[in-house]
Design a protein around this motif. Structure first.
Motif, mmCIF file in Angstrom:
data_model
loop_
_atom_site.group_PDB
_atom_site.id
_atom_site.type_symbol
_atom_site.label_atom_id
_atom_site.label_comp_id
_atom_site.label_asym_id
_atom_site.label_seq_id
_atom_site.Cartn_x
_atom_site.Cartn_y
_atom_site.Cartn_z
ATOM 1 N N SER A 129 -100.388 16.447 -4.887
ATOM 2 C CA SER A 129 -99.823 16.253 -3.550
ATOM 3 C C SER A 129 -100.470 17.208 -2.546
ATOM 4 N N GLY A 130 -101.678 17.645 -2.847
ATOM 5 C CA GLY A 130 -102.352 18.594 -1.961
ATOM 6 C C GLY A 130 -101.911 19.999 -2.294
ATOM 7 N N ARG A 131 -101.267 20.660 -1.366
ATOM 8 C CA ARG A 131 -100.788 22.031 -1.580
ATOM 9 C C ARG A 131 -99.399 22.069 -2.203
ATOM 10 N N GLY A 132 -98.868 20.939 -2.585
ATOM 11 C CA GLY A 132 -97.538 20.894 -3.174
ATOM 12 C C GLY A 132 -96.477 20.661 -2.122
ATOM 13 N N ASN A 133 -95.468 19.888 -2.475
ATOM 14 C CA ASN A 133 -94.384 19.590 -1.551
ATOM 15 C C ASN A 133 -93.213 19.009 -2.334
ATOM 16 N N PRO A 134 -91.993 19.481 -2.086
ATOM 17 C CA PRO A 134 -90.834 18.897 -2.768
ATOM 18 C C PRO A 134 -90.647 17.438 -2.354
ATOM 19 N N ALA A 135 -90.041 16.672 -3.214
ATOM 20 C CA ALA A 135 -89.831 15.250 -2.951
ATOM 21 C C ALA A 135 -88.342 14.942 -2.820
ATOM 22 N N TYR A 152 -97.692 14.735 1.745
ATOM 23 C CA TYR A 152 -99.016 14.814 1.155
ATOM 24 C C TYR A 152 -99.810 15.853 1.935
ATOM 25 N N ARG A 153 -100.104 16.982 1.301
ATOM 26 C CA ARG A 153 -100.709 18.127 1.969
ATOM 27 C C ARG A 153 -102.202 18.262 1.677
ATOM 28 N N ALA A 154 -102.897 17.158 1.699
ATOM 29 C CA ALA A 154 -104.360 17.121 1.648
ATOM 30 C C ALA A 154 -104.783 16.030 2.625
ATOM 31 N N GLU A 155 -106.032 16.019 3.025
ATOM 32 C CA GLU A 155 -106.467 14.995 3.980
ATOM 33 C C GLU A 155 -106.504 13.626 3.323
ATOM 34 N N PRO A 156 -106.043 12.588 3.952
ATOM 35 C CA PRO A 156 -105.372 12.576 5.248
ATOM 36 C C PRO A 156 -103.905 12.986 5.099
ATOM 37 N N TYR A 157 -103.506 14.032 5.818
ATOM 38 C CA TYR A 157 -102.170 14.596 5.731
ATOM 39 C C TYR A 157 -101.124 13.584 6.170
#
Length: 130
Positions: A38-44, A60-65
């Motif tokens: 999920s890119g840099r991580g993120n709770p769901a 979603y913490r990666a491009e495209p954000y």
């Protein structure tokens, strides 16, 4: 899930794991990793739809954000590909979604968001039909 069964989504660094209990939370086991990156991580947020499917919404913490979702038809064992709810953020600082299912079956997903790395974050929402 009913009958003493519990399912929870847990942020773990860059991915989201699913853990389940069949005894009301006394013991737990790993079910699957519905979001391997999920890119840099993120709770769901995890919700049950009216038809019994599960929906997982996450930042979603990666491009495209942006904000994404996945759906499971089998109580979390397998998951769909990403459903892109938004992909227009200006940077990685976003997410922490919470979702509710409306009486008409649509999902309201609320999260914090940004349009640019140089602007203030704001609370955004997406209403969507799974």
């Amino acid at each position: 899930l009913g009958g003493g069964k519990i399912l929870t989504a847990i942020r773990h660094r860059r991915f989201i794991d699913l853990w389940g209990s069949e005894d009301g939370g006394v013991t737990w086991k790993h079910v699957t990793t519905p979001v391997p990156d999920s890119g840099r991580g993120n709770p769901a947020s995890l919700s049950r739809l009216k038809d019994g499917r599960l929906v997982l919404v996450y930042g979603y913490r990666a491009e495209p954000y942006g904000i994404r979702a996945r759906i499971s038809k089998d109580n979390g064992k397998t998951w769909s590909d990403d459903i892109i709810l938004r992909a227009d953020a200006g940077g990685w600082d976003l997410g922490y979604p919470r979702s509710v299912v409306r009486p008409d079956g649509k999902v309201v997903s609320i999260y914090y968001y940004n349009d640019s790395v140089d602007t203030e974050r704001y609370i955004g929402a997406t209403i969507w039909q799974p």
